[in-house]
Design a protein around this motif. Structure first.
Motif: not given
Length: 360
Positions: A51, A55, A58, A73, A132-134, A186-187, A190, A192
């Protein structure tokens, strides 16, 4: 960015190292249990480092940055469900209690989809701009993690005759709630560094909870042990009333001599299990010695306690074709009494009961 991430995980990383030393030097747990906790420590350290690295990466917009962030990821999604799964394996202690192969299927499915996501974006995507995207199957990792967390709670709840089973189950339910809340925070904001710090804290607390079990509970019968009994006497003496029963197995030596000590242990467990099944709330069973138990209650009187023990006699399971039996003596402690005198009265009553059974 690098320093922000380092500061966020500096303290958790140090705590993990200290916790690892605690596990390695522990003298209470088996090698297998210690190994599982060390695996847990290693995986938490890995996801924390992952993680932190994610970070940092990114902020990179180069092709190397995209590849590195794709790797971090992938590691995050592939490994996350392993942490609760390892804790579930703590309850797999005997060959007869091995989990079926399908137990590992959700983990395998998650790893496969995490690998495929590197190219096809099922669970996650990292664009050429390093964003990053889901993916459409983003929920898989969370569903698998919840499956193993619920399995952990289920395994804890189904333990039979364990005195602190409810406390352990409530602790794990709280674990599930807190982790779920941390994920949502966290979601939404945003963040980490919240989920894994919370997970680390709960794993350490879980280890300490299990350590307490080892210190205060008898490993053979699952009852409280003599240390817990003496601590309870300290709380009772001069502060609260109670009814106590001194319990002693009958003819245990004959079972040991004829069938061996393993059968004798089985007889002790049979009696303990019968009492645990029959007793109600606000009653505590302690293994005082080899085949001696003490049953305490702050709600029942002597007659009610005797009814419980008579019912427990009928619940004892046969060992080598012999149904174990026990003698008991009951006495009531009231404020102003001498607690040691009450214990002696219960002991004398137990020996009278034992003599009466021999005379029959």
């Amino acid at each position: 960015m690098f320093l922000d991430a380092l500061q966020s995980y500096y303290a958790p990383a140090i705590a993990l190292l200290v916790f690892a030393v605690m596990v390695i030097t522990d003298k209470l747990f088996s090698k297998r249990i210690k190994r599982l906790f060390l695996w847990e420590v290693g995986l938490i350290f890995l996801v924390i480092a992952d993680t932190w690295a994610d970070y940092c990466f990114s902020g990179l917009s180069t092709g190397e940055g995209v590849k590195l962030r794709t790797l971090t990821t992938f590691i995050h999604f592939a490994i996350s469900p392993c942490l609760p799964m390892i804790l579930v394996l703590i309850y797999e202690t005997e060959d007869s209690k091995r989990f079926p192969r399908w137990f590992y299927l959700p983990m395998a499915i998650n790893i496969v989809f995490s690998i495929l996501s590197i190219w096809m974006g099922f669970i996650f995507r990292v664009s050429r701009e390093n964003i990053y995207t889901r993916g459409p199957l983003f929920f898989i990792t969370f569903v698998v993690s919840v499956f193993y967390l619920l399995s952990l709670i289920y395994c804890s709840a189904r333990q039979r005759g364990k005195p602190n089973r409810k406390a352990e189950t409530v602790f794990l339910l709280l674990f599930l709630i807190v982790i779920g809340f941390a994920i949502m925070v966290e979601i939404m904001f945003h963040l980490h560094f919240l989920v894994w710090s919370a997970s680390e804290a709960f794993v350490i607390l879980y280890f300490l909870l299990m350590t307490t079990q080892k210190i205060l509970y008898d490993p053979l019968t699952g009852t409280y042990n003599r240390i817990a009994y003496e601590k309870q006497l300290e709380k009772i003496n001069g502060h609260s009333e109670c009814t106590m029963a001194m319990i002693d197995l009958d003819n245990l030596k004959n079972i040991n001599d004829e069938f061996g000590h393993s059968s004798g242990d089985a007889a002790i467990c049979s009696v303990a299990s019968a009492i645990l099944k029959t007793k109600g709330k606000h009653m505590w069973l302690y293994r005082f010695g080899g085949d001696e138990f003490v049953l305490l209650s702050n709600r029942l009187n002597a007659d009610e306690m005797k009814k419980i023990l008579k019912a427990a006699q009928k619940q004892c399971e046969e060992i080598q074709g012999i149904r174990p039996c026990f003698s008991y003596g009951v006495a009531e402690y009231r404020l102003g009494d001498d607690l040691n005198h009450t214990i002696l009265n219960a002991d004398l009553d137990m020996y009278r009961h034992k003599k009466n059974l021999k005379d029959i």
